[in-house]
Scaffold this motif. Structure first.
Motif, PDB file in Angstrom:
ATOM      1  N   PRO A 256       0.826  -1.175  -0.315  1.00 28.39           N
ATOM      2  CA  PRO A 256       0.006  -0.086  -0.062  1.00 28.39           C
ATOM      3  C   PRO A 256       0.966   1.432   0.261  1.00 28.39           C
ATOM      4  N   ALA A 257       0.217   2.267  -0.506  1.00 26.45           N
ATOM      5  CA  ALA A 257       1.023   3.662  -0.396  1.00 26.45           C
ATOM      6  C   ALA A 257       1.341   4.020   0.935  1.00 26.45           C
ATOM      7  N   GLY A 258       2.635   4.466   0.992  1.00 22.30           N
ATOM      8  CA  GLY A 258       3.280   4.832   2.161  1.00 22.30           C
ATOM      9  C   GLY A 258       3.909   3.875   3.055  1.00 22.30           C
ATOM     10  N   ALA A 259       3.661   2.535   2.837  1.00 22.25           N
ATOM     11  CA  ALA A 259       4.250   1.399   3.587  1.00 22.25           C
ATOM     12  C   ALA A 259       5.626   1.339   3.535  1.00 22.25           C
ATOM     13  N   ALA A 260       6.098   1.468   2.319  1.00 26.27           N
ATOM     14  CA  ALA A 260       7.702   1.308   2.350  1.00 26.27           C
ATOM     15  C   ALA A 260       8.284   2.538   3.142  1.00 26.27           C
ATOM     16  N   GLU A 261       7.884   3.771   2.933  1.00 25.96           N
ATOM     17  CA  GLU A 261       8.283   4.836   3.638  1.00 25.96           C
ATOM     18  C   GLU A 261       8.325   4.659   5.412  1.00 25.96           C
ATOM     19  N   LEU A 262       7.092   3.860   5.591  1.00 28.36           N
ATOM     20  CA  LEU A 262       6.927   3.568   7.204  1.00 28.36           C
ATOM     21  C   LEU A 262       7.926   2.777   7.550  1.00 28.36           C
ATOM     22  N   LEU A 263       8.285   1.648   6.791  1.00 29.91           N
ATOM     23  CA  LEU A 263       8.799   0.584   7.159  1.00 29.91           C
ATOM     24  C   LEU A 263      10.493   1.174   7.014  1.00 29.91           C
ATOM     25  N   ALA A 264      10.824   1.846   6.120  1.00 26.55           N
ATOM     26  CA  ALA A 264      12.063   2.466   5.963  1.00 26.55           C
ATOM     27  C   ALA A 264      12.440   3.220   7.332  1.00 26.55           C
ATOM     28  N   HIS A 265      11.374   3.753   7.967  1.00 27.85           N
ATOM     29  CA  HIS A 265      11.786   5.025   9.006  1.00 27.85           C
ATOM     30  C   HIS A 265      11.775   3.882  10.057  1.00 27.85           C
ATOM     31  N   CYS A 266      11.092   2.764  10.349  1.00 32.54           N
ATOM     32  CA  CYS A 266      11.002   1.762  11.585  1.00 32.54           C
ATOM     33  C   CYS A 266      12.370   0.986  11.479  1.00 32.54           C
ATOM     34  N   ARG A 285       4.742   9.298   8.820  1.00 31.28           N
ATOM     35  CA  ARG A 285       4.595   7.927   8.228  1.00 31.28           C
ATOM     36  C   ARG A 285       3.221   7.320   8.509  1.00 31.28           C
ATOM     37  N   LEU A 286       2.698   7.236   9.404  1.00 35.35           N
ATOM     38  CA  LEU A 286       1.516   6.505   9.874  1.00 35.35           C
ATOM     39  C   LEU A 286       0.337   6.921   9.051  1.00 35.35           C
ATOM     40  N   ASP A 287       0.367   8.516   9.114  1.00 29.87           N
ATOM     41  CA  ASP A 287      -0.761   9.286   8.420  1.00 29.87           C
ATOM     42  C   ASP A 287      -0.747   8.933   6.960  1.00 29.87           C
ATOM     43  N   ALA A 288       0.497   8.905   6.447  1.00 30.33           N
ATOM     44  CA  ALA A 288       0.528   8.760   4.992  1.00 30.33           C
ATOM     45  C   ALA A 288       0.116   7.039   4.666  1.00 30.33           C
ATOM     46  N   VAL A 289       0.029   6.365   5.536  1.00 31.48           N
ATOM     47  CA  VAL A 289      -0.758   4.852   5.038  1.00 31.48           C
ATOM     48  C   VAL A 289      -2.333   4.976   5.169  1.00 31.48           C
ATOM     49  N   ALA A 290      -3.026   4.246   4.315  1.00 25.55           N
ATOM     50  CA  ALA A 290      -4.485   4.112   4.292  1.00 25.55           C
ATOM     51  C   ALA A 290      -5.024   3.520   5.718  1.00 25.55           C
ATOM     52  N   ASP A 291      -4.295   2.259   5.817  1.00 23.60           N
ATOM     53  CA  ASP A 291      -4.716   1.526   7.087  1.00 23.60           C
ATOM     54  C   ASP A 291      -3.540   1.287   7.765  1.00 23.60           C
ATOM     55  N   LEU A 296       0.502  -2.887  10.707  1.00 28.18           N
ATOM     56  CA  LEU A 296       1.248  -3.332  11.806  1.00 28.18           C
ATOM     57  C   LEU A 296       0.610  -4.517  12.657  1.00 28.18           C
ATOM     58  N   ARG A 297      -0.606  -4.578  12.418  1.00 23.24           N
ATOM     59  CA  ARG A 297      -1.014  -5.849  13.132  1.00 23.24           C
ATOM     60  C   ARG A 297      -0.770  -7.096  12.408  1.00 23.24           C
ATOM     61  N   GLY A 298      -0.798  -6.948  11.195  1.00 18.87           N
ATOM     62  CA  GLY A 298      -0.194  -8.103  10.189  1.00 18.87           C
ATOM     63  C   GLY A 298       1.156  -8.531  10.327  1.00 18.87           C
ATOM     64  N   LEU A 299       1.880  -7.438  10.460  1.00 17.71           N
ATOM     65  CA  LEU A 299       3.375  -7.910  10.473  1.00 17.71           C
ATOM     66  C   LEU A 299       3.784  -8.394  12.158  1.00 17.71           C
ATOM     67  N   LEU A 300       3.175  -7.716  13.099  1.00 14.72           N
ATOM     68  CA  LEU A 300       3.309  -7.802  14.428  1.00 14.72           C
ATOM     69  C   LEU A 300       2.746  -9.215  14.983  1.00 14.72           C
TER      70      LEU A 300
END
Length: 876
Positions: A256-266, A285-291, A296-300
């Motif tokens: 999803p849009a913004g996911a790569a940037e969120l993971l890169a920050h994490c 970064r969280l605000d830029a991801v649709a859901d 996070l729930r799927g990965l964690l």
């Protein structure tokens, strides 16, 4: 790549014909090795080596020659010397026999059971330089037995374990020139299935190339394929979580849009906790991801469900859940704390509990989760959330480990949160305990006819009509309620040594009006003391939550307003006052949820007052160290770890802190292995790092903030602090002493100090361990004329087959009049365990007392014994 070739190519080489050739090679290899290791052959090679080393003059051996031998072994050049010459033993092999021996030697090296300068390695070196006429089918069989083994036990055999497959690739390269492309495909398909750890844990750069990875990539290159990807964006593929996360995320272009940037920050955090700047960027970064919650729930969620994967690394196998993805997971957990979704408490707590269990022991050996960084990140995520549910999950997580460092981290985070709320940590936890929707009677209806209720023995029970299906979610509700009961009971147990006082208003709200705590607190004695300046007498009794009264020996009085409340410690009561409360509890038919009125109590003795600052009442005991360490940890003691493999690891001090009293208890432990002070060898001649036995030393107290501990006189230590410390040590010594090991005489007979220790224990050296149990057992076995007779030192049981004496200090059982010791299992059958509890006036945490109760019940009905082992002992 045509992976179906693995079955039809390499694996198919191990058919009956291939297995027959391998077995023939093993027989030949064994015969050749026997000839090579014959004494005459060994002496001949030694003579030739000395002659070569000293220019034909073996008598001229000098120290320099010895050093030459040593350096030759280190740099490998000595392999070409006559000392390791195998050409004679293989010279008579025909081509087929040589190939069979090659297969067998390769299999032995790949298994990790042979290393440098082994006969298998020397044979490989010798045969690899010969023209063996290898066909593609021969190479397939060699590949089948040469793949680096995931069971190779020793990193020291890495080079030779990888060498056979390198030999395979050399044959493939030569046969490719003859047009054997299918062979290269088969070998590449085999190597492509290897899981090789090749990424660094702390960065996304590949800092090293393990040999299995190099072999795999070379095999793929020979077939014209690129090496497999090591990373999918920020997700590393070198641990179990990374493999599962890559499958869950799919190709990067589908994220999803913004996911790569969120993971890169994490993946960026390097600090131990998230900074304000990191949190601000994370929110954007969280605000830029649709859901972001679903991502996070799927990965964690994979932290709790993904299975560890076995990776090859430098000649050994490692089962890894988390390794190179540790930085990314820390960031994802912190991001979840910043987002604070409703699923956070339970999911993060489950991940922390699993990782704590999988990382236990990481300081001394490999674990599937390295260290506690992931659990600590879980703690920070819950603290970032700050919700009541998150903080309660944080408090419950500590029950998954006995690690004192983890407990300190939890206490620190809870204290910081409590300070922000203007509360103490204990007051914060008082207000967080969930009530699970229970009524004042301690029960709740989950579905028509299905009721969940509090229970002393199980914590909680679920009942319902027979023949009907259990309601959905009932098992989870039952587990959660049991965890809450365990936490509440542990908090009450901790109050005996905490010196904690509560205002009656807080006591009423958090204890008497809370269904779980009220169920526990109503069966404990509390002291209600007026505030300073009030001319109202203190009262002691059992509170009645429903009536808001206190039941005292003289009757029932209203709950005093405006007073301080503290849990009664029996060490502060005189004999008459304690007996009045016991009689009141018996009259009210109270079964206490924790041991209180029948709790063992300890006072400073005259000798200890005279000695001043140290107590030696439990010094000189020989304990099984692992059991001692585990029991001490479970009772809140830190330190005390003995590790014979380290200089200075043979002495340690176990510590327990009492923050409200500003005191720290210290207990000296010393290694006492059978080859050390207990036997003829030197003191620390243990032969390895494992410590089996330890010797106990003195107990002392010091100020909690002392940099250099200065002992506090024992007479100045608060009575309940001293009593609780001695009770801990008493229970640990009772359970861990070698004197309660039924087989200890056979195991340690002939050791000087152990023999002396047994003589001392048998002659009354355990009287301090017996006194409290005698007092408690008197209420159960004090009736004359039945099958039991209680003495100061033993519980005598008259069975139908024999009579028995159970030692009150160790629970050891001796038959009378023969004097024969009986060997019992430490863990009793479930039905006997339950029967024994019903006899007690209070629940108990004394393991030896539990054994006494169960063994007495079993031996009284010895004609009904189901244990054949025990019957054989009794009947001789």
């Amino acid at each position: 790549m045509r992976r179906d070739r693995v079955g039809s190519g390499i694996a198919a080489a191990l058919d009956s014909g291939g297995l027959g050739r391998l077995e023939a090679g093993r027989r030949l290899l064994g015969e050749l090795q026997a000839a090579y290791e014959a004494s005459e052959a060994v002496e001949e090679r030694r003579h030739a080596a000395r002659a070569a080393l000293h220019a034909g003059d073996p008598a001229g051996e000098e120290p320099g020659g010895v050093l030459g031998l040593v350096f030759g072994m280190l740099d490998g050049s000595l392999l070409s010397s006559p000392l390791f010459d195998v050409s004679d033993v293989v010279s008579g092999l025909d081509a087929e026999s040589a190939r069979c021996v090659l297969f067998a030697a390769a299999a032995r090296l790949a298994s990790g059971t042979a290393g440098y300068f082994s006969f298998a390695e020397l044979i490989i070196r010798e045969l690899s330089g010969r023209d063996l006429g290898m066909t593609p089918d021969d190479v397939r069989l060699l590949a089948a037995v040469s793949a680096p083994s995931d069971g190779a036990p020793d990193i020291g055999v890495t080079v030779v374990a990888d060498k056979p497959f390198g030999l395979v690739l050399g044959f493939v390269e030569r046969l490719l020139a003859a047009g054997e492309a299918e062979l290269a495909e088969d070998v590449a398909a085999q190597a492509a299935g290897w899981k090789v750890k090749s990424g660094s844990r702390y960065s996304q750069q590949v800092e090293h190339e393990p040999r299995p990875a190099g072999l795999r990539d070379r095999a793929l290159a020979l077939a014209g394929y690129p090496p497999p990807p090591r990373f999918e964006g920020p997700v590393g593929l070198a641990d179990g979580w990374g493999l599962a996360a890559a499958r869950w995320l799919g190709p990067a272009e589908d994220w999803p849009a913004g996911a790569a940037e969120l993971l890169a920050h994490c993946v960026q955090p390097a600090a131990s906790r998230p900074s304000n700047r990191w949190q601000q960027v994370c929110r954007r970064r969280l605000d830029a991801v649709a859901d972001p919650g679903a991502l996070l729930r799927g990965l964690l969620g994979l932290l709790a469900t993904a299975q560890p994967a076995r990776f090859l690394y430098e000649g050994r196998a490692e089962d890894l859940l988390v390794d190179c993805n540790e930085p990314l997971l820390k960031g994802l957990l912190w991001a979840a704390g910043v987002l604070d979704p409703d699923w956070l408490p339970e999911m993060v707590r489950a991940a922390a509990v699993r990782c704590l269990r999988l990382s236990a022991g990481s300081r001394f050996h490999h674990t599937t989760v390295p260290g506690e960084k992931i659990p600590y990140a879980c703690f920070h995520a819950l603290a970032l959330s700050g919700s009541d549910a998150a903080l309660m999950a944080l408090a419950r997580t500590g029950r998954a480990t006995t690690s004192r460092s983890v407990h300190r981290q939890l206490e620190k985070l809870l204290a910081e949160t409590a300070q922000r709320r203007g509360l103490s940590t204990a007051a914060l936890l008082d207000g967080l305990l969930p009530d699970h929707g229970l009524s004042a009677a301690g029960s709740a209806e989950l579905a028509p006819g299905w009721v969940i209720a509090l229970d002393d023995h199980a914590g909680a029970v679920l009942t319902g009509p027979e023949g009907t299906m259990e309601p959905a979610g009932a098992a989870e509700s039952l587990a959660d309620l049991r965890a809450t009961v365990a936490l509440a009971r542990a908090q009450l147990e901790a109050m005996f040594g905490s010196l904690r006082e509560l205002h009656v208003a807080d006591f009423t709200e958090n204890y008497l009006q809370h269904p779980v705590r009220a169920w526990l607190a109503a069966r404990l004695a509390w002291e209600f003391t007026p505030l300073p300046g009030e001319a109202v007498p203190a009262i002691t009794g059992f509170p009645d939550p429903a009536r808001q009264t206190v039941r005292v020996p003289e009757g029932e009085v209203p709950l005093p307003p405006g007073c301080l409340v503290r849990l009664v410690h029996p060490v502060l009561l005189d004999a008459a006052g304690l007996q009045r409360l016991r009689s009141l509890a018996a009259g009210l038919r109270i079964e206490q949820p924790v041991r209180q009125l029948w709790r063992e109590t300890f006072w400073v003795s005259a000798a200890e007052r005279e000695s001043g600052a140290e107590s030696a009442r439990y010094a000189g005991h020989v304990l099984r160290f692992k059991q001692c360490y585990g029991l001490a940890r479970s009772r809140g003691w830190g330190g005390g770890f003995l590790y014979g493999g380290y200089d200075g690891g043979q002495d340690a001090i176990a510590r327990k802190d009492y923050p409200r009293a500003g005191l720290r208890a210290s207990w000296v432990l010393e290694e006492a292995d059978v080859s050390g002070p207990l036997g003829p060898g030197g003191r620390y001649d243990t032969g390895g790092p494992t410590v089996e036995l330890c010797l106990t030393g003195e107990i002392a107290f010091s100020a909690l903030d002392d940099v250099v501990p200065v002992p506090v006189p024992l007479a100045d230590v608060p009575a309940e602090i001293f009593s609780e410390t001695m009770r801990d040590v008493d229970l640990i010594v009772s359970a861990a002493t070698v004197a309660n090991d039924p087989a200890w005489i056979a195991r340690y007979s002939g050791r000087r100090l152990l023999d002396a220790y047994w003589d001392r224990m048998a002659a009354g050296g355990t009287d301090s361990l017996r006194a409290g149990r005698h007092e408690l057992l008197a209420s159960v076995y004090g009736t004359p004329g039945d099958r039991y007779t209680l003495t100061e030192t033993h519980l005598e049981v008259r069975g139908s087959l024999a009579s028995y004496r159970i030692d009150l200090a160790t629970a050891n059982v001796r038959m009378e009049p023969s004097g024969k010791w009986l060997s019992f299992d430490s863990k009793p059958p479930e039905e006997a365990y339950y029967y024994a509890w019903r006899q007690m006036p209070a629940l108990d945490d004394d393991e030896i007392l539990q054994r006494i109760l169960v063994r007495a019940a079993v031996l009284a009905d010895d004609e009904l014994l189901a244990s054949r082992k025990l019957l054989r002992q009794i009947r001789g």
